[in-house]
Design an enzyme around this catalytic site. Structure first.
Site, mmCIF file in Angstrom:
data_model
loop_
_atom_site.group_PDB
_atom_site.id
_atom_site.type_symbol
_atom_site.label_atom_id
_atom_site.label_comp_id
_atom_site.label_asym_id
_atom_site.label_seq_id
_atom_site.Cartn_x
_atom_site.Cartn_y
_atom_site.Cartn_z
ATOM 1 N N HIS A 67 29.125 -41.536 13.929
ATOM 2 C CA HIS A 67 27.751 -41.382 14.412
ATOM 3 C C HIS A 67 26.997 -40.358 13.578
ATOM 4 O O HIS A 67 27.570 -39.361 13.137
ATOM 5 C CB HIS A 67 27.745 -40.968 15.890
ATOM 6 C CG HIS A 67 28.067 -42.085 16.800
ATOM 7 N ND1 HIS A 67 29.347 -42.576 16.968
ATOM 8 C CD2 HIS A 67 27.274 -42.846 17.570
ATOM 9 C CE1 HIS A 67 29.316 -43.588 17.814
ATOM 10 N NE2 HIS A 67 28.072 -43.771 18.198
ATOM 11 N N SER A 84 20.424 -47.222 15.013
ATOM 12 C CA SER A 84 20.212 -45.778 15.194
ATOM 13 C C SER A 84 18.775 -45.385 14.888
ATOM 14 O O SER A 84 18.203 -44.528 15.567
ATOM 15 C CB SER A 84 21.171 -44.976 14.302
ATOM 16 O OG SER A 84 22.465 -44.991 14.841
ATOM 17 N N GLN A 85 18.195 -46.024 13.888
ATOM 18 C CA GLN A 85 16.794 -45.734 13.554
ATOM 19 C C GLN A 85 15.894 -46.054 14.752
ATOM 20 O O GLN A 85 15.047 -45.243 15.136
ATOM 21 C CB GLN A 85 16.360 -46.538 12.329
ATOM 22 C CG GLN A 85 14.897 -46.379 11.952
ATOM 23 C CD GLN A 85 14.552 -44.988 11.454
ATOM 24 O OE1 GLN A 85 15.318 -44.382 10.728
ATOM 25 N NE2 GLN A 85 13.397 -44.484 11.841
ATOM 26 N N ARG A 86 16.086 -47.229 15.357
ATOM 27 C CA ARG A 86 15.288 -47.616 16.532
ATOM 28 C C ARG A 86 15.520 -46.653 17.688
ATOM 29 O O ARG A 86 14.583 -46.251 18.373
ATOM 30 C CB ARG A 86 15.633 -49.038 16.976
ATOM 31 C CG ARG A 86 14.907 -50.129 16.235
ATOM 32 C CD ARG A 86 15.060 -51.485 16.911
ATOM 33 N NE ARG A 86 16.429 -51.852 17.189
ATOM 34 C CZ ARG A 86 17.251 -52.445 16.321
ATOM 35 N NH1 ARG A 86 16.831 -52.733 15.102
ATOM 36 N NH2 ARG A 86 18.481 -52.753 16.656
ATOM 37 N N GLN A 88 16.687 -43.463 17.691
ATOM 38 C CA GLN A 88 16.163 -42.117 17.454
ATOM 39 C C GLN A 88 14.632 -42.125 17.452
ATOM 40 O O GLN A 88 13.995 -41.216 17.969
ATOM 41 C CB GLN A 88 16.722 -41.529 16.161
ATOM 42 C CG GLN A 88 18.203 -41.203 16.276
ATOM 43 C CD GLN A 88 18.696 -40.244 15.213
ATOM 44 O OE1 GLN A 88 17.964 -39.379 14.750
ATOM 45 N NE2 GLN A 88 19.960 -40.396 14.832
ATOM 46 N N ALA A 123 20.347 -41.717 22.790
ATOM 47 C CA ALA A 123 18.968 -41.250 22.582
ATOM 48 C C ALA A 123 17.955 -42.084 23.355
ATOM 49 O O ALA A 123 16.957 -41.550 23.828
ATOM 50 C CB ALA A 123 18.637 -41.250 21.086
#
Length: 173
Positions: A67, A84-86, A88, A123
């Site tokens: 991660h 992860s981009q979406r 965060q 997140a």
């Protein structure tokens, strides 16, 4: 996508689709594929989570090390996975000011030094202002408790990602 489509996927397609349910751990999807057929989303989820639970501690810590730090170097460099981009971004971590980024960076470094893996938090289920507070709070947890908490967060993330792929209801969190 329905469960019949999932059950009919060949190995390569399954790993392509589900390989990042657990961040950067396509080998878990590869192992889960052999457990077909799945009766429903819950059954598929159970196989992913049983795999994680069956690993020795070193393997579980390895999953955590896959991660990225929240609002960390990978975000700044644009090398996060799409998921992860979406996640965060949705938590507001892509629009931190310099002081907020510095504070998270310091906390992330302290956490990593203490536990040997990055701070993991679902997140999508967190508000931007809660992230540093939760990170600071968890820094004081006993290592065994923190390992369990972090793996629980991995499962929350996995549950959300599976629900995204299969159109399930993530509200059961």
């Amino acid at each position: 996508m329905d469960i019949n489509k999932v059950n009919s996927m060949d190995f390569g397609e399954f790993v392509d689709v589900f390989g990042n349910v657990i961040e950067r751990c396509p080998l878990i999807a590869a192992a889960v594929w052999s457990q077909r057929p799945f009766s429903d989303l819950d059954d598929l989820e159970k196989h992913f989570f049983d795999f994680i639970d069956g690993l020795p501690q070193a393997g579980q810590e390895g999953i955590l090390r896959c991660h990225p730090d929240l609002a960390g170097r990978e975000l700044q460099q644009g090398t996060l996975t799409a998921e992860s981009q979406r996640e965060q971004s949705g938590a507001g971590l892509t629009s931190l000011d310099a002081d907020e980024r510095r504070r998270l960076s310091e906390l992330n470094a302290q956490y990593r030094a203490r536990f040997g893996f990055p701070f993991v938090l679902a997140a999508r289920l967190s508000e931007r202002s809660a992230v540093p507070r939760e990170l600071a709070r968890r820094l004081h947890c006993p290592p065994a408790d923190e390992l369990r908490t972090a793996l629980g967060e991995v499962k929350k993330i996995g549950r959300l990602r599976l629900a995204d792929l299969l159109g399930g209801d993530p509200a059961k969190l």
